[in-house]
Each structure stands twice: as C-alpha cells, then as structure tokens.
Design an enzyme around this catalytic site. Structure first.
Site, PDB file in Angstrom:
ATOM      1  N   THR A  47       4.928 -33.254 -29.105  1.00 25.74           N
ATOM      2  CA  THR A  47       4.714 -31.922 -29.674  1.00 25.74           C
ATOM      3  C   THR A  47       3.687 -31.940 -30.797  1.00 25.74           C
ATOM      4  O   THR A  47       2.930 -30.993 -30.954  1.00 25.74           O
ATOM      5  CB  THR A  47       6.031 -31.299 -30.177  1.00 25.74           C
ATOM      6  OG1 THR A  47       6.631 -32.174 -31.112  1.00 25.74           O
ATOM      7  CG2 THR A  47       6.984 -31.028 -29.042  1.00 25.74           C
ATOM      8  N   PHE A  48       3.661 -33.001 -31.576  1.00 21.47           N
ATOM      9  CA  PHE A  48       2.699 -33.103 -32.671  1.00 21.47           C
ATOM     10  C   PHE A  48       1.262 -33.118 -32.150  1.00 21.47           C
ATOM     11  O   PHE A  48       0.328 -32.780 -32.881  1.00 21.47           O
ATOM     12  CB  PHE A  48       2.985 -34.365 -33.495  1.00 21.47           C
ATOM     13  CG  PHE A  48       2.330 -34.372 -34.836  1.00 21.47           C
ATOM     14  CD1 PHE A  48       2.838 -33.610 -35.882  1.00 21.47           C
ATOM     15  CD2 PHE A  48       1.205 -35.142 -35.068  1.00 21.47           C
ATOM     16  CE1 PHE A  48       2.233 -33.614 -37.129  1.00 21.47           C
ATOM     17  CE2 PHE A  48       0.592 -35.162 -36.310  1.00 21.47           C
ATOM     18  CZ  PHE A  48       1.111 -34.395 -37.345  1.00 21.47           C
ATOM     19  N   ALA A  71      10.503 -30.837 -26.815  1.00 22.13           N
ATOM     20  CA  ALA A  71      11.844 -31.100 -27.342  1.00 22.13           C
ATOM     21  C   ALA A  71      11.728 -32.138 -28.448  1.00 22.13           C
ATOM     22  O   ALA A  71      11.272 -33.253 -28.206  1.00 22.13           O
ATOM     23  CB  ALA A  71      12.768 -31.593 -26.240  1.00 22.13           C
ATOM     24  N   HIS A  79      11.870 -37.602 -39.446  1.00 19.27           N
ATOM     25  CA  HIS A  79      10.671 -37.506 -38.612  1.00 19.27           C
ATOM     26  C   HIS A  79      10.690 -36.242 -37.752  1.00 19.27           C
ATOM     27  O   HIS A  79       9.668 -35.553 -37.617  1.00 19.27           O
ATOM     28  CB  HIS A  79      10.551 -38.758 -37.729  1.00 19.27           C
ATOM     29  CG  HIS A  79       9.355 -38.754 -36.844  1.00 19.27           C
ATOM     30  ND1 HIS A  79       8.084 -38.986 -37.316  1.00 19.27           N
ATOM     31  CD2 HIS A  79       9.228 -38.535 -35.511  1.00 19.27           C
ATOM     32  CE1 HIS A  79       7.226 -38.915 -36.312  1.00 19.27           C
ATOM     33  NE2 HIS A  79       7.891 -38.649 -35.205  1.00 19.27           N
ATOM     34  N   ARG A 119      19.667 -26.279 -23.627  1.00 21.92           N
ATOM     35  CA  ARG A 119      18.725 -25.212 -24.003  1.00 21.92           C
ATOM     36  C   ARG A 119      17.457 -25.171 -23.149  1.00 21.92           C
ATOM     37  O   ARG A 119      16.569 -24.355 -23.396  1.00 21.92           O
ATOM     38  CB  ARG A 119      18.344 -25.383 -25.476  1.00 21.92           C
ATOM     39  CG  ARG A 119      19.535 -25.244 -26.393  1.00 21.92           C
ATOM     40  CD  ARG A 119      19.193 -25.597 -27.812  1.00 21.92           C
ATOM     41  NE  ARG A 119      20.407 -25.572 -28.635  1.00 21.92           N
ATOM     42  CZ  ARG A 119      20.480 -26.038 -29.861  1.00 21.92           C
ATOM     43  NH1 ARG A 119      19.418 -26.565 -30.436  1.00 21.92           N
ATOM     44  NH2 ARG A 119      21.615 -25.974 -30.534  1.00 21.92           N
TER      45      ARG A 119
END
Length: 154
Positions: A47-48, A71, A79, A119
């Site tokens: 994601t970063f 996720a 972190h 989710r």
C-alpha cells in the site's frame, strides 16, 4: 441525454495477496455490475507503494477515478499505522491535485488477518461504489452554471 460511462483504474497491493487478490476479484465484478469500465489494473508491492501508480493513472484522460485496494495488517510495531496513515494522506492529496476521485479500499490499520478476511467484500465494493458516485456527482457539479436556490446533488 445518455450518461457517459465511468472509467476506472484500480491500484492493488500485492502484500497480503491472499486478501488483496480476492478484493480485486470483488471490485472487478462489482464495477461490471454497476456498468463501470475498469480500464487498467496496476499491482504494486504494498500500500505504501500506491501513490506513484495512482498519480500515473490520474494523469491519463481515459481514467475518471482510481480505486485503491489493500490490507494493512496489525503487527507488533506501529509500522501498520505509519503505512496506513501516510498512504491515506497521499491519496487525498493526489485526488485534490488531479481533481479526480481516488477511493480508499484499504483495510486497516489495526486489523488482524481474520478481520481483514471478513472485510474483503465490504471494502472492495464500497471503494468501487464511492468512485462511481463521486464521478457522477462531480460531473453534475461541473454542469452547474448559476444557482439561485439550494441544489442537492446525489
């Protein structure tokens, strides 16, 4: 007047692949169900790593909005909090910089693996729906000429 189709880009993280791959499948099928065209899917390591791919998609005239899928699972350090908060901040910045919706379909921070699995569908489908609604509503804003009374755009 026929409404223009909505053209999406999707940026999906490979980290936590067991979760994000299912998110991608749900997002693709939901976009099709809602008659949106997914033009490009870009996979990034985590994601970063999303902001550059998002920016590249937003630069394209054939992309109306970008959906992010990822996720960020809770670990023993902070972190996950840093990754999630910095990524979310940059996503907002890119959306406003390019005047196009970028929706947050990123599970976490603080989610366990089990919570993330629960989710998958919710986050993927909501991110697609939000992108579509935002494109539709911003198009309506763009069509406004002069407003004499309150206008509700939904």
């Amino acid at each position: 007047m026929q409404e223009k189709s909505i053209r999406l880009g999707i940026v999906v993280a490979e980290f936590n692949y067991d979760i994000t791959q299912l998110m991608l499948q749900k997002a693709l099928s939901h976009a099709k169900f809602l008659n949106a065209e997914v033009k490009v899917v870009i996979k990034v390591p985590g994601t970063f790593d999303m902001p550059l791919a998002i920016k590249k998609l937003l630069e394209k005239d054939f992309i109306d909005a970008v959906v992010t899928l990822g996720a960020v699972i809770k670990g023993e350090t902070k972190h996950d909090e840093i990754v999630a908060s910095q990524t979310a901040r940059k996503i907002v910045d890119l959306s406003t910089e390019f005047n196009k919706p970028v929706t947050l379909g990123i599970i976490g921070h603080g989610a366990t693996h089990e919570q993330a699995v629960e989710r998958i569908e919710e986050y993927a489908t909501r991110a697609v729906e939000a992108a579509i609604k935002l494109v539709q509503r911003t198009r309506k804003i763009d069509e406004l000429k002069e407003v004499k009374e309150t206008v509700i755009i939904d």
